[in-house]
Design a protein around this motif. Structure first.
Motif, mmCIF file in Angstrom:
data_model
loop_
_atom_site.group_PDB
_atom_site.id
_atom_site.type_symbol
_atom_site.label_atom_id
_atom_site.label_comp_id
_atom_site.label_asym_id
_atom_site.label_seq_id
_atom_site.Cartn_x
_atom_site.Cartn_y
_atom_site.Cartn_z
ATOM 1 N N LEU A 32 0.738 -1.321 0.103
ATOM 2 C CA LEU A 32 0.067 0.092 0.082
ATOM 3 C C LEU A 32 0.714 1.275 0.108
ATOM 4 N N SER A 33 0.662 2.128 -0.990
ATOM 5 C CA SER A 33 1.142 3.347 -0.876
ATOM 6 C C SER A 33 0.274 4.689 -0.648
ATOM 7 N N VAL A 34 0.498 5.636 0.150
ATOM 8 C CA VAL A 34 -0.314 6.649 0.592
ATOM 9 C C VAL A 34 0.331 8.115 0.317
ATOM 10 N N SER A 35 -0.457 8.871 -0.356
ATOM 11 C CA SER A 35 0.045 10.039 -0.567
ATOM 12 C C SER A 35 -1.130 11.034 -0.650
ATOM 13 N N PRO A 36 -0.750 12.406 -0.222
ATOM 14 C CA PRO A 36 0.388 12.888 0.312
ATOM 15 C C PRO A 36 0.315 12.818 2.014
#
Length: 271
Positions: A32-36
């Motif tokens: 899982l990637s989260v941004s910003p």
């Protein structure tokens, strides 16, 4: 990959309360990637907004829930609170609150803050957590099975009216735990700043070491230790004695760069 500024993991033994730990990484989070990781918004007619983007880069679906809590930054890091005068959560709406992200899919969580006119000018903030709905096995503690519930926090600031940070460098001291220099910076203003540090250590008129440290949050009305690693790539180690630590803090305010020069003494102890 996760690259959060602050990662909390809840440990849930079958017979005990939740315990929060900071700065912990687990391979299961890698999908899982989260941004910003920081959202700053200026309220227009009492309304501010933001978006969190979640991407599943793994091979299995991930089930998540989203919720918000008040927070602040103390001298040494983030602190999740139960209440705060700057709490944004009563005025914060977000959707969805629960979601499933399939492999290769990207989803958005939309945030909308609706501030009451009676609040007046000021900065309001919340940390928006994205938390797994699946407990991960973590091992055992005696005969008690322990599971982890990973979560990552995105900090959100909504500013209403004419507010601004007011930074001042107070002192510099060497931390006995790891030898880094803690540059103590106070913020007497009513808006948070995230300064980076360009620095140099000078002894007897000669620069002995220099570098740059990335952005660190200094909360409105608080102070924070900005950590400087003067030992990186430093061979041989600097001799003990009194040095001058000088440089510049730089941060962004309303799309313009602000700067603050500083110069303070610091004493390096013997190894």
């Amino acid at each position: 990959m996760f690259s959060p500024r602050w990662l909390a993991v809840a440990l849930r033994p079958l017979t005990s309360a939740v315990v929060a730990l900071g700065a912990v990484g687990f391979p299961a989070l890698a999908q899982l990637s989260v941004s910003p990781l920081v959202i700053e918004s200026t309220a227009s007619q009492g309304q501010g907004q933001g978006v969190i983007i979640l991407s599943n880069t793994g091979e299995t679906p991930t089930r998540l829930r989203v919720y918000a809590e008040p927070f602040t930054y103390g001298r040494d890091g983030l602190e999740v609170l139960t209440e705060s005068d700057q709490d944004l959560t009563p005025y914060l709406l977000f959707s969805p609150r629960e979601l499933v992200i399939e492999p290769g899919q990207t989803r958005m969580v939309r945030l909308a803050a609706r501030l009451l006119p009676s609040l007046g000018e000021g900065e309001f903030r919340a940390i928006v957590f994205t938390e797994s709905l699946e407990t991960m096995p973590f091992g055992t503690d005696g005969n008690v099975t322990v599971g982890i519930i990973p979560r990552v926090g995105v900090t959100m600031y909504v500013r209403q009216g004419n507010v601004a940070p007011a930074l001042e460098v107070l002192s510099a001291t060497v931390q006995p735990e790891d030898g880094r220099i803690a540059l103590l910076v106070a913020n007497a203003g009513d808006a948070t700043a995230r300064p980076a540090v360009n620095w140099a250590l000078v002894h007897n008129g000669t620069t002995q070491a220099s570098g740059r440290e990335g952005e660190t949050t200094v909360i409105a009305g608080g102070d924070r230790n900005l950590m400087i690693d003067h030992t990186a790539n430093q061979e041989p180690p600097l001799a003990p004695g009194t040095y001058t630590l000088s440089g510049t803090l730089t941060w962004t305010l309303d799309n313009r760069q602000e700067t603050l020069p500083f110069s303070v003494p610091v004493t390096l102890p013997a190894p």
